[in-house]
Scaffold this active site. Sequence first.
Site, PDB file in Angstrom:
ATOM      1  N   GLN A 102      69.544 -59.370  88.611  1.00 47.84           N
ATOM      2  CA  GLN A 102      68.543 -58.403  89.475  1.00 47.84           C
ATOM      3  C   GLN A 102      67.695 -57.490  88.789  1.00 47.84           C
ATOM      4  OE1 GLN A 102      70.769 -57.434  93.369  1.00 47.84           O
ATOM      5  NE2 GLN A 102      72.460 -57.928  91.800  1.00 47.84           N
ATOM      6  N   HIS A 120      64.104 -59.983  90.406  1.00 47.80           N
ATOM      7  CA  HIS A 120      63.203 -58.796  90.788  1.00 47.80           C
ATOM      8  C   HIS A 120      62.224 -57.998  89.695  1.00 47.80           C
ATOM      9  CE1 HIS A 120      66.966 -57.672  93.537  1.00 47.80           C
ATOM     10  NE2 HIS A 120      65.942 -58.484  93.898  1.00 47.80           N
ATOM     11  N   THR A 197      77.040 -55.662  90.390  1.00 49.50           N
ATOM     12  CA  THR A 197      76.245 -55.492  91.583  1.00 49.50           C
ATOM     13  C   THR A 197      77.129 -54.935  92.644  1.00 49.50           C
ATOM     14  OG1 THR A 197      74.523 -56.507  92.871  1.00 49.50           O
ATOM     15  CG2 THR A 197      76.448 -58.009  92.240  1.00 49.50           C
ATOM     16  N   ASN A 222      83.729 -55.541  88.172  1.00 49.21           N
ATOM     17  CA  ASN A 222      83.084 -54.469  88.805  1.00 49.21           C
ATOM     18  C   ASN A 222      84.191 -53.305  88.698  1.00 49.21           C
ATOM     19  OD1 ASN A 222      82.140 -52.455  90.526  1.00 49.21           O
ATOM     20  ND2 ASN A 222      80.633 -53.936  91.399  1.00 49.21           N
TER      21      ASN A 222
HETATM   22  C1  BV8 Z   1      62.178 -58.863 100.447  1.00 47.92           C
HETATM   23  C2  BV8 Z   1      63.044 -53.747  91.183  1.00 47.92           C
HETATM   24  C3  BV8 Z   1      61.010 -59.810 102.082  1.00 47.92           C
HETATM   25  C4  BV8 Z   1      62.384 -52.324  91.238  1.00 47.92           C
HETATM   26  C5  BV8 Z   1      64.463 -53.872  92.969  1.00 47.92           C
HETATM   27  C6  BV8 Z   1      65.571 -52.900 106.102  1.00 47.92           C
HETATM   28  C7  BV8 Z   1      64.346 -52.456 105.997  1.00 47.92           C
HETATM   29  C8  BV8 Z   1      63.365 -52.872 104.887  1.00 47.92           C
HETATM   30  C9  BV8 Z   1      63.821 -53.705 103.923  1.00 47.92           C
HETATM   31  C10 BV8 Z   1      64.902 -54.464 104.234  1.00 47.92           C
HETATM   32  C11 BV8 Z   1      65.757 -54.164 105.156  1.00 47.92           C
HETATM   33  N1  BV8 Z   1      66.991 -54.855 105.102  1.00 47.92           N
HETATM   34  C12 BV8 Z   1      66.711 -55.563 104.066  1.00 47.92           C
HETATM   35  C13 BV8 Z   1      65.573 -55.387 103.669  1.00 47.92           C
HETATM   36  C14 BV8 Z   1      65.103 -56.218 102.391  1.00 47.92           C
HETATM   37  C15 BV8 Z   1      64.951 -55.458 101.073  1.00 47.92           C
HETATM   38  C16 BV8 Z   1      66.437 -54.923 101.164  1.00 47.92           C
HETATM   39  O1  BV8 Z   1      67.494 -55.543 100.706  1.00 47.92           O
HETATM   40  N2  BV8 Z   1      66.613 -53.551 101.278  1.00 47.92           N
HETATM   41  C17 BV8 Z   1      68.241 -53.181 101.084  1.00 47.92           C
HETATM   42  C18 BV8 Z   1      68.544 -51.811 100.504  1.00 47.92           C
HETATM   43  C19 BV8 Z   1      68.713 -53.115 102.400  1.00 47.92           C
HETATM   44  N3  BV8 Z   1      64.979 -56.335  99.973  1.00 47.92           N
HETATM   45  C20 BV8 Z   1      63.487 -56.269  99.639  1.00 47.92           C
HETATM   46  O2  BV8 Z   1      62.800 -55.503 100.257  1.00 47.92           O
HETATM   47  C21 BV8 Z   1      63.398 -57.395  98.676  1.00 47.92           C
HETATM   48  N4  BV8 Z   1      62.276 -58.177  99.289  1.00 47.92           N
HETATM   49  O3  BV8 Z   1      63.082 -58.664 101.267  1.00 47.92           O
HETATM   50  O4  BV8 Z   1      60.991 -59.258 100.915  1.00 47.92           O
HETATM   51  C22 BV8 Z   1      59.653 -60.386 102.383  1.00 47.92           C
HETATM   52  C23 BV8 Z   1      59.862 -61.764 102.609  1.00 47.92           C
HETATM   53  C24 BV8 Z   1      58.469 -62.300 102.779  1.00 47.92           C
HETATM   54  C25 BV8 Z   1      57.520 -61.787 102.513  1.00 47.92           C
HETATM   55  C26 BV8 Z   1      57.477 -60.244 102.395  1.00 47.92           C
HETATM   56  C27 BV8 Z   1      58.530 -59.586 102.076  1.00 47.92           C
HETATM   57  C28 BV8 Z   1      63.131 -57.044  97.589  1.00 47.92           C
HETATM   58  C29 BV8 Z   1      64.143 -56.302  96.911  1.00 47.92           C
HETATM   59  C30 BV8 Z   1      64.021 -56.045  95.247  1.00 47.92           C
HETATM   60  C31 BV8 Z   1      63.835 -54.442  95.184  1.00 47.92           C
HETATM   61  N5  BV8 Z   1      63.739 -54.149  93.601  1.00 47.92           N
HETATM   62  N6  BV8 Z   1      64.458 -53.880  91.809  1.00 47.92           N
HETATM   63  C32 BV8 Z   1      63.163 -51.258  90.215  1.00 47.92           C
HETATM   64  O5  BV8 Z   1      64.109 -51.565  89.249  1.00 47.92           O
HETATM   65  O6  BV8 Z   1      62.592 -50.105  90.315  1.00 47.92           O
HETATM   66  S1  BV8 Z   1      66.247 -53.752  93.757  1.00 47.92           S
HETATM   67  C33 BV8 Z   1      67.049 -52.887  92.654  1.00 47.92           C
HETATM   68  O7  BV8 Z   1      68.184 -52.197  93.186  1.00 47.92           O
HETATM   69  C34 BV8 Z   1      67.783 -53.797  91.723  1.00 47.92           C
HETATM   70  O8  BV8 Z   1      67.001 -54.570  91.129  1.00 47.92           O
HETATM   71  C35 BV8 Z   1      69.051 -53.920  92.301  1.00 47.92           C
HETATM   72  O9  BV8 Z   1      68.637 -55.343  92.906  1.00 47.92           O
HETATM   73  C36 BV8 Z   1      69.292 -53.012  93.326  1.00 47.92           C
HETATM   74  C37 BV8 Z   1      70.539 -52.243  93.107  1.00 47.92           C
HETATM   75  O10 BV8 Z   1      71.529 -53.031  92.971  1.00 47.92           O
HETATM   76  P1  BV8 Z   1      72.497 -53.291  91.932  1.00 47.92           P
HETATM   77  O11 BV8 Z   1      71.881 -54.178  90.854  1.00 47.92           O
HETATM   78  O12 BV8 Z   1      73.760 -53.802  92.785  1.00 47.92           O
HETATM   79  O13 BV8 Z   1      72.883 -51.780  91.246  1.00 47.92           O
HETATM   80  P2  BV8 Z   1      73.526 -50.774  92.228  1.00 47.92           P
HETATM   81  O14 BV8 Z   1      73.019 -49.448  91.393  1.00 47.92           O
HETATM   82  O15 BV8 Z   1      73.305 -51.011  93.558  1.00 47.92           O
HETATM   83  O16 BV8 Z   1      75.017 -51.171  91.666  1.00 47.92           O
HETATM   84  C38 BV8 Z   1      75.567 -50.948  90.466  1.00 47.92           C
HETATM   85  C39 BV8 Z   1      77.052 -51.629  90.709  1.00 47.92           C
HETATM   86  O17 BV8 Z   1      77.560 -51.774  89.387  1.00 47.92           O
HETATM   87  C40 BV8 Z   1      78.014 -50.871  91.342  1.00 47.92           C
HETATM   88  O18 BV8 Z   1      78.875 -51.857  92.199  1.00 47.92           O
HETATM   89  C41 BV8 Z   1      79.012 -50.321  90.481  1.00 47.92           C
HETATM   90  O19 BV8 Z   1      80.249 -50.020  90.718  1.00 47.92           O
HETATM   91  C42 BV8 Z   1      78.621 -51.475  89.008  1.00 47.92           C
HETATM   92  N7  BV8 Z   1      79.331 -50.487  87.909  1.00 47.92           N
HETATM   93  C43 BV8 Z   1      78.899 -49.522  87.496  1.00 47.92           C
HETATM   94  N8  BV8 Z   1      79.165 -49.488  86.142  1.00 47.92           N
HETATM   95  C44 BV8 Z   1      79.697 -50.900  85.859  1.00 47.92           C
HETATM   96  C45 BV8 Z   1      79.434 -51.593  86.803  1.00 47.92           C
HETATM   97  N9  BV8 Z   1      79.703 -52.781  86.995  1.00 47.92           N
HETATM   98  C46 BV8 Z   1      80.199 -53.388  85.390  1.00 47.92           C
HETATM   99  N10 BV8 Z   1      80.375 -52.559  84.544  1.00 47.92           N
HETATM  100  C47 BV8 Z   1      80.236 -51.329  84.851  1.00 47.92           C
HETATM  101  N11 BV8 Z   1      80.386 -50.583  83.393  1.00 47.92           N
END
Ligand code: BV8
Length: 251
Positions: A102, A120, A197, A222
């Site tokens: 991601q 992404h 993630t 994680n």
């Molecule tokens: C889509 C690029 C549809 C940009 C990213 C309600 C309203 C509106 C939209 C939605 C909704 N419900 C669902 C949606 C869809 C939406 C979505 O999922 N929203 C969520 C927030 C509810 N999804 C989308 O919009 C996707 N597109 O659905 O399209 C569609 C279909 C047809 C036609 C048209 C449209 C697109 C989603 C992509 C967004 N872009 N990134 C940028 O980087 O700026 S997402 C971005 O956030 C990242 O890429 C990543 O995916 C996400 C963050 O998540 P994680 O990677 O898990 O990171 P996070 O910080 O959350 O967690 C870190 C983890 O690591 C933690 O668990 C932590 O404990 C752990 N950690 C910390 N340190 C360590 C560790 N682990 C190991 N070792 C360590 N040292």
Amino acid sequence: MPTQLQTAIDHLSRAQRVVVFTGAGVSAESGIPTFRDDLTGLWARFDPQRLATPEAFLADPELVWGWYEWRRARVGQVQPNPGHTAIAQLERHVPQVCVVTQNVDDLHERAGSTRVLHLHGSIQSPRCHDCARPMQIPLADLDQLGDGQRMAPPRCEDCDGPARPGVVWFGESLPEQAWQSAWPEVQKCDLLLSVGTSGAVYPAAQLPQLALEQGAVVVHVNPDPIAVSSERELSLVGRAGEILPRLMEGL
Ligand code: BV8
Ligand code: ZN
């Protein structure tokens, strides 16, 4: 009673096809803040989910472009960490390894992983917002940027449109090619290793569940324990840079 780590090593040593599904946590130890971490500097008062959208870019291109250029410059200055390296080394032990990330950084590739799918997009590939032509834009100088500045996106030579980052924003569809390739990899893997993630973003977050449903073993890495729902699902609690090398040592 074998430890969770030993159980994971046993499964991994027998696996023929492994998908490594990664999120921002795998890059945390390289110094790239995760989305769960608070934003800093100029962006401190913004929510990434609101900033990483087409609407935010259209409303204030200089704020959003400045944020991505600051992030892109940081990625250029950091190194892969032992977690990335261990994932790359997995290819020596397992016949088929596919990284499905991601993340928009290139740290898996720089660590030596040879098959990486970016669900992404990639922060290293800006393109024209209007005609989608790829644009070569020199890295900004991080020292100049400090904690981040507003920056006017450069204009496209062909159509004069503004540059935009090569990432997938919230509300945008995932790149067809990456998503269409990831799905069958998960469908046929023996083991899916889910690293760093929070499983909050869809449709990517469906993949571990899909692996479990088709009969694969799922191993989470994680620092936060992940709730598991089947005997084929393991949660290894710890940092990627600590756990993954120990998994590799056991192979
Ligand atoms: C889509 C690029 C549809 C940009 C990213 C309600 C309203 C509106 C939209 C939605 C909704 N419900 C669902 C949606 C869809 C939406 C979505 O999922 N929203 C969520 C927030 C509810 N999804 C989308 O919009 C996707 N597109 O659905 O399209 C569609 C279909 C047809 C036609 C048209 C449209 C697109 C989603 C992509 C967004 N872009 N990134 C940028 O980087 O700026 S997402 C971005 O956030 C990242 O890429 C990543 O995916 C996400 C963050 O998540 P994680 O990677 O898990 O990171 P996070 O910080 O959350 O967690 C870190 C983890 O690591 C933690 O668990 C932590 O404990 C752990 N950690 C910390 N340190 C360590 C560790 N682990 C190991 N070792 C360590 N040292
Ligand atoms: Zn253009």
